[in-house]
Enzyme design. Structure first.
Site, PDB file in Angstrom:
ATOM      1  N   HIS A 409       3.337  -4.190   3.227  1.00 38.12           N
ATOM      2  CA  HIS A 409       2.443  -3.062   3.506  1.00 38.12           C
ATOM      3  C   HIS A 409       0.971  -3.420   3.335  1.00 38.12           C
ATOM      4  O   HIS A 409       0.091  -2.646   3.705  1.00 38.12           O
ATOM      5  CB  HIS A 409       2.795  -1.895   2.588  1.00 38.12           C
ATOM      6  CG  HIS A 409       2.617  -0.564   3.236  1.00 38.12           C
ATOM      7  ND1 HIS A 409       1.938  -0.391   4.424  1.00 38.12           N
ATOM      8  CD2 HIS A 409       3.023   0.682   2.863  1.00 38.12           C
ATOM      9  CE1 HIS A 409       1.938   0.880   4.760  1.00 38.12           C
ATOM     10  NE2 HIS A 409       2.583   1.566   3.828  1.00 38.12           N
ATOM     11  N   ASP A 413       0.773  -1.832   8.653  1.00 39.05           N
ATOM     12  CA  ASP A 413       0.723  -0.397   8.378  1.00 39.05           C
ATOM     13  C   ASP A 413       2.020   0.271   8.825  1.00 39.05           C
ATOM     14  O   ASP A 413       2.768  -0.266   9.656  1.00 39.05           O
ATOM     15  CB  ASP A 413      -0.461   0.242   9.110  1.00 39.05           C
ATOM     16  CG  ASP A 413      -1.803  -0.253   8.593  1.00 39.05           C
ATOM     17  OD1 ASP A 413      -1.865  -0.634   7.400  1.00 39.05           O
ATOM     18  OD2 ASP A 413      -2.776  -0.277   9.377  1.00 39.05           O
TER      19      ASP A 413
END
Length: 438
Positions: A409, A413
């Site tokens: 992450h 995204d």
């Protein structure tokens, strides 16, 4: 006459206090050495507290339900001669005691013989014809005799007798108050009395097997710790209708050439990955978080997580972008076999840019794959199941499969992760698109 103070013992596990849950005596009761006086409970076990001396109870330091700190006064007993104070040696009631090594040193044996014995009953106010003290109460002398009939021995001695099929009631005890020691068992066996066979059926197991983590297993462990401690994972699960893909795969396998490898779903997924990362190069990447550099790779080197007798390895299909479905299938089989036999080369087990993991028919409904550091994405294949699917007018059987994909992450995204998986979904649900050159 003197006074002996029994303090709350240290029951181990770093416990600083325990709750008093039961008294086995009251003020004025005569007690003898090794008689259970109380039971305390920690968050892990209930522990019985025996008396280290013989005498009469003068004072009890807590009520049932009270919390007692370690080393706090618990019981005061009037004894013959000079008094004193000591922590009672706790006796486990619900904790399993692991067996000690068969090769016992003399120090260990003496320590074992100092262990506390099993409970002998409650308060004593009378005696039987043999001079044994009997507990008071409404259950009478028969219950007392049954209680007193239990041989007096340490947990270590009891464990040895149990493992050797020895009935301790047949072993004369020479220790204090008739306690049975290891020497008594030795003498018992020397006299030629054969131990009875241990009872069959359900029995507690207390063995512990210690396995040193070495070699491949240690490397796997280090890799998993590295990945989970440094990569913030996001996992995206999507359902895919692979009915048409399975029909296509069956047709292609039915017409394959003798020298062609049988197709599984993996080669189609590999080709779908190639097309998708061409549109989203940020997923086919590695991240050097120490240097703060993301490397996007033009080459698609796909790692295939493979279970081997030694553990999990990840052989790499290099340049999947230059391979067709049949070529991908052949290379996967070759590398998997090399990994299982330990003949894979170093370069065949490193350098992947994205990884696929699959448990085949045991793939489960959903998984949470751990990213193969320093990559930023991994695609997990779950099992295919036939399920009823609503087509707008009726339920029809369709072959459904979930993809469970994890992403770093820091680099990918949530929107990009979802877009990536949805593109793979579209390709697998319409497999003809996989073969169209862009």
């Amino acid at each position: 006459m003197g006074e002996f103070v029994i303090k709350m013992p240290d029951v181990g596990e770093g416990v600083a206090e325990a709750e008093l849950v039961e008294w086995h005596c009251k003020v004025g009761d005569p007690v003898r050495e090794d008689m259970v006086l109380a039971a305390v409970m920690t968050d892990k076990a209930t522990v019985e507290i025996p008396s280290p001396v013989t005498g009469t109870v003068l004072w009890l330091g807590a009520e049932i339900g009270d919390t007692v700190a370690v080393k706090a006064p618990l019981v005061r007993i009037q004894v013959a001669g000079e008094g004193g104070e000591a922590e009672a040696v706790p006796m486990a009631e619900t904790v399993t005691i692991a067996p000690s090594s068969p090769q016992r040193g003399e120090d260990a044996r003496r320590a074992d013989e100092g262990d506390s014995p099993p409970p002998l009953g409650q308060s004593f106010t009378s005696s039987d014809s043999a001079g044994h003290l009997l507990p008071a109460g409404e259950k009478g002398s028969r219950a007392a005799l049954d209680t007193l009939a239990k041989p007096l021995a340490s947990p270590a001695v009891r464990l040895r007798a149990q493992e050797g099929g020895i009935d301790l009631r047949q072993v004369p005890g020479t220790g204090p108050a008739g306690r049975i020691t290891h020497d008594d068992i030795d003498q018992f066996l020397t006299r030629g009395v054969q131990p009875q066979p241990a009872a069959t059926g359900l029995a507690r197991k207390t063995t512990v097997e210690e396995i040193k983590v070495t070699g491949l297993r240690r490397r796997i462990s280090e890799k998993m710790v590295l990945a989970t401690s440094r990569i913030p994972h996001i996992t995206y699960v999507e359902e895919i209708d692979v009915t048409d893909l399975e029909d296509l795969r069956a047709t292609m396998n039915a017409s394959r050439k003798p020298d062609q490898t049988k197709l599984t779903i993996l080669p189609f997924l590999m080709r779908a990955l190639v097309k998708t990362v061409g549109e989203q190069p940020g997923v086919n990447a590695t991240f050097d978080d120490d240097a703060g550099i993301i490397s996007r790779h033009g080459a698609v080197h796909i790692g295939i997580a493979t279970q081997t007798p030694a553990g999990l390895t990840v052989p790499v299909v290099r340049h999947a972008e230059a391979r067709g479905v049949w070529d991908c299938a052949t290379e996967v089989v070759r590398l998997a076999e090399a990994a299982r036999t330990g003949s894979a080369l170093r370069e065949e087990l490193s350098g992947s840019t994205i990884t696929i993991t699959s448990l085949g028919a045991m793939g489960g409904i959903a998984t949470t794959p751990i990213i193969n550091h320093p990559e930023v994405a991994i695609v997990g294949v779950n099992k295919i199941m036939t399920r009823p699917v609503w087509d707008g007018s009726q339920f029809i059987p369709r072959k459904m499969m979930n993809l469970s994909s994890s992403f770093d992450h820091r680099v990918v995204d949530g929107w990009d992760a979802a877009t990536f998986v949805q593109r793979i979904k579209a390709l697998l649900e319409t497999p003809a698109l996989i073969f169209i050159e862009s």
